[in-house]
Write a protein that holds these residues in place. Structure first.
Motif, PDB file in Angstrom:
ATOM      1  N   LEU A 128       0.997  -0.693  -0.367  1.00 13.48           N
ATOM      2  CA  LEU A 128       0.009   0.056  -0.239  1.00 13.48           C
ATOM      3  C   LEU A 128       0.901   1.543   0.019  1.00 13.48           C
ATOM      4  O   LEU A 128       0.905   2.574  -0.532  1.00 13.48           O
ATOM      5  N   SER A 129       2.147   1.203   0.544  1.00 17.16           N
ATOM      6  CA  SER A 129       2.844   2.577   0.898  1.00 17.16           C
ATOM      7  C   SER A 129       3.722   2.805  -0.230  1.00 17.16           C
ATOM      8  O   SER A 129       4.191   3.920  -0.908  1.00 17.16           O
ATOM      9  N   THR A 130       3.187   1.787  -1.591  1.00 17.15           N
ATOM     10  CA  THR A 130       3.893   2.236  -2.884  1.00 17.15           C
ATOM     11  C   THR A 130       2.508   2.921  -3.750  1.00 17.15           C
ATOM     12  O   THR A 130       3.259   3.742  -4.704  1.00 17.15           O
ATOM     13  N   GLN A 131       1.686   2.930  -3.397  1.00 18.38           N
ATOM     14  CA  GLN A 131       0.660   3.784  -4.018  1.00 18.38           C
ATOM     15  C   GLN A 131       0.882   5.427  -3.113  1.00 18.38           C
ATOM     16  O   GLN A 131       1.375   6.004  -2.311  1.00 18.38           O
ATOM     17  N   GLU A 132       0.434   6.532  -3.415  1.00 14.27           N
ATOM     18  CA  GLU A 132       0.234   7.478  -3.492  1.00 14.27           C
ATOM     19  C   GLU A 132      -0.303   8.081  -1.945  1.00 14.27           C
ATOM     20  O   GLU A 132      -1.572   8.179  -1.834  1.00 14.27           O
ATOM     21  N   CYS A 133       0.630   8.706  -1.029  1.00 18.05           N
ATOM     22  CA  CYS A 133       0.130   9.115   0.371  1.00 18.05           C
ATOM     23  C   CYS A 133      -0.531  10.308   0.571  1.00 18.05           C
ATOM     24  O   CYS A 133      -0.228  11.215  -0.198  1.00 18.05           O
ATOM     25  N   VAL A 134      -2.359  10.896   0.353  1.00 17.01           N
ATOM     26  CA  VAL A 134      -2.871  11.338   0.300  1.00 17.01           C
ATOM     27  C   VAL A 134      -2.518  12.198   1.769  1.00 17.01           C
ATOM     28  O   VAL A 134      -3.402  13.857   1.635  1.00 17.01           O
ATOM     29  N   TYR A 135      -2.993  11.973   2.711  1.00 16.54           N
ATOM     30  CA  TYR A 135      -3.111  12.554   3.988  1.00 16.54           C
ATOM     31  C   TYR A 135      -2.056  11.439   5.102  1.00 16.54           C
ATOM     32  O   TYR A 135      -2.278  10.332   4.859  1.00 16.54           O
ATOM     33  N   SER A 136      -1.393  12.400   5.936  1.00 12.44           N
ATOM     34  CA  SER A 136      -0.857  11.713   7.058  1.00 12.44           C
ATOM     35  C   SER A 136      -0.912  12.898   7.901  1.00 12.44           C
ATOM     36  O   SER A 136      -0.526  14.036   8.285  1.00 12.44           O
ATOM     37  N   ASN A 137      -0.631  12.176   9.433  1.00 13.29           N
ATOM     38  CA  ASN A 137      -0.776  13.306  10.592  1.00 13.29           C
ATOM     39  C   ASN A 137       0.830  13.763  10.719  1.00 13.29           C
ATOM     40  O   ASN A 137       0.675  14.422  11.555  1.00 13.29           O
ATOM     41  N   LYS A 138       1.010  12.457  10.367  1.00 12.01           N
ATOM     42  CA  LYS A 138       3.085  12.887  10.926  1.00 12.01           C
ATOM     43  C   LYS A 138       3.659  13.916   9.583  1.00 12.01           C
ATOM     44  O   LYS A 138       4.786  14.866   9.858  1.00 12.01           O
ATOM     45  N   ARG A 139       2.458  14.702   8.526  1.00 10.85           N
ATOM     46  CA  ARG A 139       3.213  16.318   8.280  1.00 10.85           C
ATOM     47  C   ARG A 139       1.934  17.174   8.480  1.00 10.85           C
ATOM     48  O   ARG A 139       0.935  17.183   8.321  1.00 10.85           O
ATOM     49  N   LYS A 140       2.843  17.813   8.135  1.00 17.69           N
ATOM     50  CA  LYS A 140       1.589  19.131   8.562  1.00 17.69           C
ATOM     51  C   LYS A 140       1.541  20.184   7.301  1.00 17.69           C
ATOM     52  O   LYS A 140       0.180  20.664   7.109  1.00 17.69           O
ATOM     53  N   LEU A 186     -10.789  15.693   2.717  1.00 13.97           N
ATOM     54  CA  LEU A 186     -10.950  14.965   3.562  1.00 13.97           C
ATOM     55  C   LEU A 186     -11.839  14.989   3.966  1.00 13.97           C
ATOM     56  O   LEU A 186     -11.637  16.395   5.271  1.00 13.97           O
ATOM     57  N   GLU A 187     -12.719  14.821   4.429  1.00 12.69           N
ATOM     58  CA  GLU A 187     -14.121  15.534   5.010  1.00 12.69           C
ATOM     59  C   GLU A 187     -14.267  14.721   6.150  1.00 12.69           C
ATOM     60  O   GLU A 187     -13.811  12.928   6.570  1.00 12.69           O
ATOM     61  N   GLY A 188     -14.915  15.315   6.778  1.00 12.21           N
ATOM     62  CA  GLY A 188     -15.413  13.936   8.384  1.00 12.21           C
ATOM     63  C   GLY A 188     -14.637  13.611   9.079  1.00 12.21           C
ATOM     64  O   GLY A 188     -13.290  14.190   9.776  1.00 12.21           O
ATOM     65  N   SER A 189     -14.336  11.475   9.448  1.00 10.49           N
ATOM     66  CA  SER A 189     -13.234  11.241  10.279  1.00 10.49           C
ATOM     67  C   SER A 189     -12.620  11.275   9.835  1.00 10.49           C
ATOM     68  O   SER A 189     -11.598  10.332  10.111  1.00 10.49           O
ATOM     69  N   VAL A 190     -11.851  11.095   8.232  1.00  9.17           N
ATOM     70  CA  VAL A 190     -10.733  10.757   8.071  1.00  9.17           C
ATOM     71  C   VAL A 190      -9.082  10.863   8.490  1.00  9.17           C
ATOM     72  O   VAL A 190      -8.652  10.354   7.965  1.00  9.17           O
ATOM     73  N   GLN A 191      -9.571  12.858   8.854  1.00 12.36           N
ATOM     74  CA  GLN A 191      -8.313  13.147   9.201  1.00 12.36           C
ATOM     75  C   GLN A 191      -8.246  13.220  10.581  1.00 12.36           C
ATOM     76  O   GLN A 191      -7.052  13.058  11.290  1.00 12.36           O
ATOM     77  N   ASN A 192      -8.783  12.108  11.062  1.00 15.16           N
ATOM     78  CA  ASN A 192      -8.880  11.592  13.025  1.00 15.16           C
ATOM     79  C   ASN A 192      -8.271  10.257  13.127  1.00 15.16           C
ATOM     80  O   ASN A 192      -8.302  10.168  13.826  1.00 15.16           O
ATOM     81  N   HIS A 193      -7.827   9.543  11.571  1.00 11.92           N
ATOM     82  CA  HIS A 193      -7.837   8.297  12.013  1.00 11.92           C
ATOM     83  C   HIS A 193      -5.774   8.547  11.887  1.00 11.92           C
ATOM     84  O   HIS A 193      -5.302   9.297  11.188  1.00 11.92           O
ATOM     85  N   ASP A 194      -5.331   7.652  12.878  1.00  7.44           N
ATOM     86  CA  ASP A 194      -3.646   7.605  12.829  1.00  7.44           C
ATOM     87  C   ASP A 194      -3.121   6.754  11.173  1.00  7.44           C
ATOM     88  O   ASP A 194      -2.382   7.739  11.060  1.00  7.44           O
ATOM     89  N   PRO A 195      -3.858   6.141  10.706  1.00 13.95           N
ATOM     90  CA  PRO A 195      -3.219   5.475   9.656  1.00 13.95           C
ATOM     91  C   PRO A 195      -2.970   6.644   8.183  1.00 13.95           C
ATOM     92  O   PRO A 195      -3.926   6.995   8.230  1.00 13.95           O
ATOM     93  N   GLU A 196      -2.593   6.652   7.764  1.00 10.45           N
ATOM     94  CA  GLU A 196      -1.991   7.756   6.244  1.00 10.45           C
ATOM     95  C   GLU A 196      -3.227   6.910   4.821  1.00 10.45           C
ATOM     96  O   GLU A 196      -3.471   5.651   5.631  1.00 10.45           O
ATOM     97  N   VAL A 197      -3.284   7.532   4.964  1.00  7.56           N
ATOM     98  CA  VAL A 197      -4.312   7.587   3.446  1.00  7.56           C
ATOM     99  C   VAL A 197      -3.835   7.265   2.330  1.00  7.56           C
ATOM    100  O   VAL A 197      -2.895   8.729   1.330  1.00  7.56           O
ATOM    101  N   PHE A 198      -3.836   6.326   1.707  1.00  6.03           N
ATOM    102  CA  PHE A 198      -2.763   6.361   0.911  1.00  6.03           C
ATOM    103  C   PHE A 198      -4.335   6.313  -0.965  1.00  6.03           C
ATOM    104  O   PHE A 198      -5.602   6.097  -0.784  1.00  6.03           O
ATOM    105  N   ALA A 199      -4.287   6.450  -1.537  1.00 10.39           N
ATOM    106  CA  ALA A 199      -5.283   6.424  -3.072  1.00 10.39           C
ATOM    107  C   ALA A 199      -4.297   5.498  -3.945  1.00 10.39           C
ATOM    108  O   ALA A 199      -3.101   5.911  -4.672  1.00 10.39           O
ATOM    109  N   PHE A 200      -4.916   5.281  -4.185  1.00  4.00           N
ATOM    110  CA  PHE A 200      -5.303   4.688  -5.718  1.00  4.00           C
ATOM    111  C   PHE A 200      -5.427   5.487  -7.189  1.00  4.00           C
ATOM    112  O   PHE A 200      -5.859   6.633  -6.982  1.00  4.00           O
ATOM    113  N   GLU A 201      -4.816   5.029  -8.605  1.00  6.90           N
ATOM    114  CA  GLU A 201      -5.196   6.310  -9.365  1.00  6.90           C
ATOM    115  C   GLU A 201      -6.140   6.656  -9.235  1.00  6.90           C
ATOM    116  O   GLU A 201      -6.689   7.767  -9.639  1.00  6.90           O
ATOM    117  N   SER A 202      -7.818   5.738  -9.342  1.00  2.00           N
ATOM    118  CA  SER A 202      -9.198   6.255 -10.016  1.00  2.00           C
ATOM    119  C   SER A 202      -8.980   7.677  -8.360  1.00  2.00           C
ATOM    120  O   SER A 202      -9.999   8.388  -8.568  1.00  2.00           O
TER     121      SER A 202
END
Length: 134
Positions: free
Chosen positions: A60-72, A80-96
């Motif tokens: 999964l980490s080979t995909q584009e990271c579109v959100y991380s709590n570790k980055r400013k 990314l609305e609602g609870s998406v930004q409240n979770h610890d794991p990074e958010v990765f995006a497939f091409e679509s």
């Protein structure tokens, strides 16, 4: 499998994973896809499942990271609305999903409540995004 007193599978004590496929909510919001390996502690209890979890995370980490709590700076956090930004794991995006983010698509999590979606849709209405009723 381990079971609770009510007969349901005890996910924290069983070698199971849950998968939530992306779907459309309120006609304007996409849910992020999610995979959860629930057993704890996974490595000690189910080493083979831990190996799968680790391999999946590595892939999964080979995909584009579109959100991380570790980055400013997270260039897609606006969408990314609602609870998406409240979770610890990074958010990765497939091409679509990456294409959708670049086109201005908004995302929420599967577990955002109807009450939370109401608030999100009201706020998005101010941005010109129209949601449908639940």
């Amino acid at each position: 499998m381990n079971f609770n007193a009510d007969g349901r599978v005890d996910a924290k004590a069983s070698p199971v994973a849950s998968i939530f496929l992306p779907r459309i909510r309120r006609g304007a919001l996409w849910t992020v896809g999610e995979v959860h390996f629930l057993a704890t502690p996974l490595r000690e209890r189910f080493p083979a499942v831990h190996k799968i979890s680790t391999a999946f995370s590595k892939w999964l980490s080979t995909q584009e990271c579109v959100y991380s709590n570790k980055r400013k700076i997270n260039p897609f956090s606006y969408y990314l609305e609602g609870s998406v930004q409240n979770h610890d794991p990074e958010v990765f995006a497939f091409e679509s999903a990456l294409s959708a983010l670049n086109a201005g698509q908004y995302f929420v999590t599967e577990d955002d409540t109807e009450f939370r979606l109401d608030a999100i849709c009201k706020m998005l209405g101010l941005r010109g995004v129209e949601c449908r009723d639940s």
